[in-house]
Design a protein around this motif. Structure first.
Motif, PDB file in Angstrom:
ATOM      1  N   GLY A 175       0.887  -1.560  -0.084  1.00  0.00           N
ATOM      2  CA  GLY A 175      -0.467  -0.088  -0.053  1.00  0.00           C
ATOM      3  C   GLY A 175       0.914   1.555   0.169  1.00  0.00           C
ATOM      4  N   ASP A 176       2.141   1.297   0.773  1.00  0.00           N
ATOM      5  CA  ASP A 176       3.069   2.422   0.890  1.00  0.00           C
ATOM      6  C   ASP A 176       3.617   2.814  -0.567  1.00  0.00           C
ATOM      7  N   GLN A 177       4.231   1.548  -1.079  1.00  0.00           N
ATOM      8  CA  GLN A 177       4.813   1.938  -2.569  1.00  0.00           C
ATOM      9  C   GLN A 177       3.816   1.956  -3.280  1.00  0.00           C
ATOM     10  N   LEU A 178       2.724   1.348  -2.991  1.00  0.00           N
ATOM     11  CA  LEU A 178       1.814   2.510  -4.633  1.00  0.00           C
ATOM     12  C   LEU A 178       1.419   3.998  -4.068  1.00  0.00           C
ATOM     13  N   GLU A 179       1.194   3.887  -2.851  1.00  0.00           N
ATOM     14  CA  GLU A 179       0.983   5.751  -2.553  1.00  0.00           C
ATOM     15  C   GLU A 179       1.951   6.793  -2.866  1.00  0.00           C
ATOM     16  N   ALA A 180       3.003   5.685  -2.913  1.00  0.00           N
ATOM     17  CA  ALA A 180       4.322   6.673  -3.203  1.00  0.00           C
ATOM     18  C   ALA A 180       4.839   6.776  -4.828  1.00  0.00           C
ATOM     19  N   ILE A 181       4.491   5.849  -5.347  1.00  0.00           N
ATOM     20  CA  ILE A 181       4.283   5.781  -6.515  1.00  0.00           C
ATOM     21  C   ILE A 181       3.616   6.521  -7.092  1.00  0.00           C
ATOM     22  N   VAL A 182       2.492   6.950  -6.731  1.00  0.00           N
ATOM     23  CA  VAL A 182       1.118   7.730  -7.360  1.00  0.00           C
ATOM     24  C   VAL A 182       1.991   8.987  -7.599  1.00  0.00           C
ATOM     25  N   ALA A 183       2.228   9.549  -6.270  1.00  0.00           N
ATOM     26  CA  ALA A 183       3.091  10.654  -5.677  1.00  0.00           C
ATOM     27  C   ALA A 183       4.026  10.960  -6.436  1.00  0.00           C
ATOM     28  N   VAL A 184       4.868  10.445  -7.138  1.00  0.00           N
ATOM     29  CA  VAL A 184       6.086  11.053  -8.805  1.00  0.00           C
ATOM     30  C   VAL A 184       5.181  10.703  -9.634  1.00  0.00           C
ATOM     31  N   HIS A 185       4.078  10.111  -9.865  1.00  0.00           N
ATOM     32  CA  HIS A 185       3.826   9.716 -10.767  1.00  0.00           C
ATOM     33  C   HIS A 185       2.899  11.819 -10.934  1.00  0.00           C
ATOM     34  N   ARG A 186       2.176  11.923 -10.186  1.00  0.00           N
ATOM     35  CA  ARG A 186       1.573  13.285  -9.776  1.00  0.00           C
ATOM     36  C   ARG A 186       2.313  14.413  -9.991  1.00  0.00           C
ATOM     37  N   GLU A 187       3.957  14.220  -9.313  1.00  0.00           N
ATOM     38  CA  GLU A 187       5.147  14.706  -8.978  1.00  0.00           C
ATOM     39  C   GLU A 187       5.348  15.201 -10.364  1.00  0.00           C
ATOM     40  N   THR A 188       5.753  14.681 -11.108  1.00  0.00           N
ATOM     41  CA  THR A 188       5.512  14.690 -12.998  1.00  0.00           C
ATOM     42  C   THR A 188       5.154  15.193 -13.573  1.00  0.00           C
ATOM     43  N   ARG A 189       3.633  14.339 -13.652  1.00  0.00           N
ATOM     44  CA  ARG A 189       2.968  15.659 -13.715  1.00  0.00           C
ATOM     45  C   ARG A 189       3.018  17.013 -13.769  1.00  0.00           C
ATOM     46  N   HIS A 190       2.845  17.566 -12.780  1.00  0.00           N
ATOM     47  CA  HIS A 190       3.745  19.162 -12.087  1.00  0.00           C
ATOM     48  C   HIS A 190       4.746  19.406 -12.557  1.00  0.00           C
ATOM     49  N   LEU A 191       5.831  18.778 -12.919  1.00  0.00           N
ATOM     50  CA  LEU A 191       7.528  19.764 -12.777  1.00  0.00           C
ATOM     51  C   LEU A 191       6.700  19.937 -14.946  1.00  0.00           C
ATOM     52  N   LEU A 192       6.169  18.323 -15.462  1.00  0.00           N
ATOM     53  CA  LEU A 192       6.067  18.723 -16.650  1.00  0.00           C
ATOM     54  C   LEU A 192       4.570  19.770 -17.399  1.00  0.00           C
TER      55      LEU A 192
END
Ligand code: PGA
Ligand code: ZN
Length: 413
Positions: A175-192
């Motif tokens: 659960g924590d692994q997926l949560e961390a990955i979702v955060a990275v996916h979101r942050e990537t969008r933000h950076l783009l």
């Protein structure tokens, strides 16, 4: 538990292309089904995905012939057989097909049946599919290797490298692994967004597919996203270079960067990327038949980086054995439809383990809501799963099934 009926029909995958669904019914009344997936960045040595090639339907991509093969030849051969003897059923289909690449019946037809029967047998036995499939192997929840940025065939050839993935290495619990990955996916969008890249949707596997001017920029953005989420050191980067798809006449051509390499140059480039970014795994860093290149790559990076053969091995034990003998790669990507039966898939996973190679259980870029892969990954104890990004339901079917399996594993323990 005898098979009393096998039926197939045509369905659509996540790209809107036809694929095969098959259902197996047992004498006890139990019925279960499974779907065949479909790749876009396919290896030359994969088993044959049988398509109709009549331009009139789905641009020739119909699978009515494969469906017919299940309903006729395969059903005729398998009905009456026991559902709990997977290897016997798979061997019967291999013999019935009679070709080396399953081109007569179609690996899509054979695989859908292979998986449907396994699922029916598990239901009949009253155990979760992963437990049934494990058959004595040590089942283990896999760590997800998740697509964040997409290139190549999966994103309109925006740049050449195909997948930039995030992989937790020091985050405890699924659960924590997926949560961390979702955060990275979101942050990537933000950076783009911040950098002015226009994103109107996601790529074939749910990752972002911006038009970047260089492959390494995807690494810049992904590593920044990881740092931005305060995950530095705990989340690393995996690459699927899918190099076969930009290799021609002895050269690896990167037109977005106006550069081209021979094998040694490509190995040097990959080594540089590993030095500069937190890359821990590289899939198909070289082309599918560049055996000497793979040897060079393995000698240079094999001690510190996971080197995964996808198009290179095509889940084929003959190719894996050659790789092991010639010191090529140190891990195999496992895609069931590259080989076509469950028995052969486990053959490759077991051989890899025996040789000290790692295995990553993988989906295709064309998927359905079938979640079989989550159970396969757990059953095999392979430890890693790669099914695309954390958007698009054909991906989430697998991630969400893993949440359920996590509970089943706890109650089984
Ligand atoms: P494919 O790509 O399913 O389109 O072949 C996936 C991968 O290369 O890993
Ligand atoms: Zn790949």
């Amino acid at each position: 538990m005898k098979i009393v009926s096998l039926q197939a029909w045509e369905i659509l995958d996540s790209r809107g292309n036809p694929t095969v669904a098959a259902a197996c019914q047992l004498s006890t009344g139990v019925r279960a089904r499974a779907h065949a997936p479909s790749g876009a960045s396919t290896g030359m040595h994969e088993a044959c995905e049988l398509r109709d090639h009549d331009g009139g339907r789905y641009a020739g991509k119909g699978v009515r012939r494969a469906v017919h093969n299940v309903n006729e030849a395969i059903a005729k051969r398998l009905v009456g057989m026991r559902a709990d003897e997977q290897w016997r059923l798979d061997q019967a289909m291999i013999d019935l097909d009679g070709t080396t690449n399953k081109s007569r019946l179609g690996a899509n037809a054979i695989l859908a049946v292979s998986c449907a029967v396994a699922r029916a047998a598990a239901v009949q036995a009253g155990v979760p599919l992963w437990k049934w499939l494990a058959a004595g192997r040590e089942a283990k929840l896999p760590v997800p290797m998740v697509n964040i940025l997409s290139g190549g065939h999966h994103a309109g050839h925006n740049f050449e490298f195909q997948d930039f993935l995030a992989m937790p290495v020091d985050v405890a619990g699924y659960g924590d692994q997926l949560e961390a990955i979702v955060a990275v996916h979101r942050e990537t969008r933000h950076l783009l967004d911040k950098a002015g890249y226009v994103l109107t949707g996601v790529a074939d596997e749910g990752g972002w597919g911006p038009k970047l001017p260089a492959n390494r920029m995807a690494l810049d953005i992904l590593s920044q996203a990881i740092d931005g989420c305060a995950l530095e050191g705990r989340m690393k980067i995996a690459l699927d270079v899918a190099a076969s798809h930009f290799y021609k006449d002895g050269h690896y051509a990167l037109p977005t960067e106006n550069r081209s390499f021979d094998a040694a140059g490509m190995v040097g480039e990959l080594e540089k990327l590993c030095d500069e970014y937190p890359v821990i795994s590289i899939e198909d860093g070289l082309a599918e038949d560049d055996w000497s290149g793979w040897q060079m790559l393995t000698a240079r990076l094999g001690q510190r980086v996971q080197l995964v053969g996808d198009d290179f091995f095509t889940t084929n034990i003959g190719r894996l054995n050659r790789g092991i003998a010639e010191n090529c790669a140190n891990a195999v990507l496992v895609k069931m439809n590259q080989i076509g039966t469950l028995t052969e898939t486990f053959g490759v996973i077991d051989r890899a383990r025996e040789a000290g190679y790692r295995a990553v259980i993988s989906a295709r870029s064309g998927e359905t809501e079938d979640d079989f892969l989550a159970d396969l990954a757990t059953a095999s104890g392979a430890g890693q799963i790669k099914v695309g990004s954390i958007t698009r339901s054909e991906r989430l079917a697998k991630y969400n099934r893993l949440f359920e399996i996590e509970r089943e594993l706890t109650s089984a323990a």
